[in-house]
Scaffold this active site. Sequence first.
Site, PDB file in Angstrom:
ATOM      1  N   GLY A  21      33.809  13.135 -31.010  1.00 47.35           N
ATOM      2  CA  GLY A  21      34.401  13.641 -32.523  1.00 47.35           C
ATOM      3  C   GLY A  21      33.462  14.795 -33.099  1.00 47.35           C
ATOM      4  CB  CYS A  30      60.458  33.128 -24.716  1.00 52.94           C
ATOM      5  SG  CYS A  30      60.663  34.283 -23.360  1.00 52.94           S
ATOM      6  CD  GLU A  31      58.247  27.686 -27.806  1.00 53.11           C
ATOM      7  OE1 GLU A  31      58.078  27.384 -28.847  1.00 53.11           O
ATOM      8  OE2 GLU A  31      58.523  26.855 -27.113  1.00 53.11           O
ATOM      9  CE1 TYR A  71      39.930  17.129 -25.991  1.00 58.22           C
ATOM     10  CE2 TYR A  71      38.469  18.322 -27.153  1.00 58.22           C
ATOM     11  CZ  TYR A  71      38.692  17.207 -26.551  1.00 58.22           C
ATOM     12  OH  TYR A  71      38.302  15.794 -26.829  1.00 58.22           O
ATOM     13  CE1 TYR A 106      45.779  19.295 -31.789  1.00 62.43           C
ATOM     14  CE2 TYR A 106      44.763  21.041 -30.564  1.00 62.43           C
ATOM     15  CZ  TYR A 106      45.156  19.906 -30.661  1.00 62.43           C
ATOM     16  OH  TYR A 106      45.457  18.989 -29.393  1.00 62.43           O
ATOM     17  CD  GLU A 142      33.924   6.940 -26.155  1.00 65.59           C
ATOM     18  OE1 GLU A 142      35.088   7.364 -26.715  1.00 65.59           O
ATOM     19  OE2 GLU A 142      34.032   5.816 -25.836  1.00 65.59           O
ATOM     20  N   PRO A 143      31.081  12.371 -26.545  1.00 60.34           N
ATOM     21  CG  PRO A 143      28.988  13.555 -26.220  1.00 60.34           C
ATOM     22  CD  PRO A 143      29.663  12.111 -26.180  1.00 60.34           C
ATOM     23  N   GLY A 144      32.859  15.619 -26.370  1.00 61.90           N
ATOM     24  CA  GLY A 144      33.817  16.351 -25.355  1.00 61.90           C
ATOM     25  C   GLY A 144      33.407  17.812 -25.958  1.00 61.90           C
ATOM     26  NE  ARG A 145      36.314  19.701 -30.998  1.00 55.68           N
ATOM     27  CZ  ARG A 145      37.849  19.992 -31.025  1.00 55.68           C
ATOM     28  NH1 ARG A 145      38.396  21.137 -30.874  1.00 55.68           N
ATOM     29  NH2 ARG A 145      38.720  18.847 -31.410  1.00 55.68           N
TER      30      ARG A 145
END
Length: 404
Positions: A228, A333-334, A362, A308, A265-268
């Site tokens: 996080g 198409c959104e 992500y 987000y 537990e870092p990801g980003r």
Amino acid sequence: MYIKQYENILLDIAEEYGTPVYVYFAEILLNNFNKIKTIAKKYYRKILIAYAYKANSNIHLCKLLHREGAGAEVVSSGELFLALKASASKIVFDGVSKSVSEIEYAVRNRVWLINIENLGELKYIDYFSEKNNIVQKVGIRFNPGIEVSTHKHIATGGKLNKFGLDSKNFIRAVSISKKMKNIDLCAVHFHLGSQIFDTESYIKALERVLSLAEEAGLNIRIIDIGGGFGYSYETGETMNLDNLFAQISRVLKDSLGEEPTVVLEPGRAIVASAGILLTKVNYIKEVYGKKWVLVDAGMNDFIRPALYGAKHKITVLGKNGPTEKYSIGGPVCESADVFAEDMELPRVAPGDVLAVHDVGAYSYSMSSNYNTRPRPPEVLVDRKEIKLIRRRENFEDLLRLMIT
Ligand code: LLP
């Protein structure tokens, strides 16, 4: 990330592999990891940095990180399968709704630690551990009931969230596991959410879980503070980890007799800034006075802005000079398929290549085939070497799983 120096390489890659294409830089990835490791080592003797596979599970990136000493944090049997293939030395298995077969797979493959979030997991872990003749290390994920300031989709430690166990069930989990022969309950875990920039939330959660463990008579040997760690897409800075780790270490010293192993537990923070998405301009048009740049990547390739409201820097490769305001949309198409609104860019023309920054985390891992669009390839730049590490999907791939 600063990409001016890479512009020529990126243009060559767009030419050779086509667009859209994800490009990763090994040097940035490893720098990010080693920075976290160096800071953590200042404060903790026993440490595991378990890279969060969900951020980006391309096996080439995972292998690079494992070679530098990273463990793996996985949340599905698919991620676990990849972590085993990537020879991760220590694997932490998390997950809010692990199926029985996932638990069986994790135990059979000797994951280092399983963090439970439901009382029901304990009997499965005990059962499969006995069958495999092992004693499984287990941790309890605590939901501290803390509201952190982040996007509501990525806050996980609040009272209204599905994650973890509350205090009452935490104490129950301790007493249940004490009766189980094949469970070594030795860890506590919390993960407050993603994109957190304040240290206080971590400290609050830590103090709560430590006092709860004491109340429950749990002897902690491993403390997993989750990931996080915030990364600013605006400035390219990661939250102040020196300060965070120092304060956590101070609390641990004050509260625990013996120094625990600290798991992060870092990801980003490891992978976000190592990735770029290249996309080509198909058209430019005005709709009621608003200038649109229409590109060949869509929300199926990169969903963070649509999901987000994330704002990623975008630059035009090889172009400077007078700017204009553009909104940048994809082919899906959104109406949410928009990467940026009213962004100042040097004058854009069809055929230009845009670079969307900081998409290592992500991004590919959240891509889909929506609108039946084949997913883009991934390319790794490792010093002078440029390597295709996942090919572009083709039409056959779109049919592959359909019974025709
Ligand atoms: N550990 C657990 C248990 C997690 O659930 C997560 C992320 C992490 C670690 C890694 O968190 P990080 O260090 O990367 O913040 N798709 C969203 C982010 C979702 C994060 C989910 N859990 C986004 O694009 O912002």
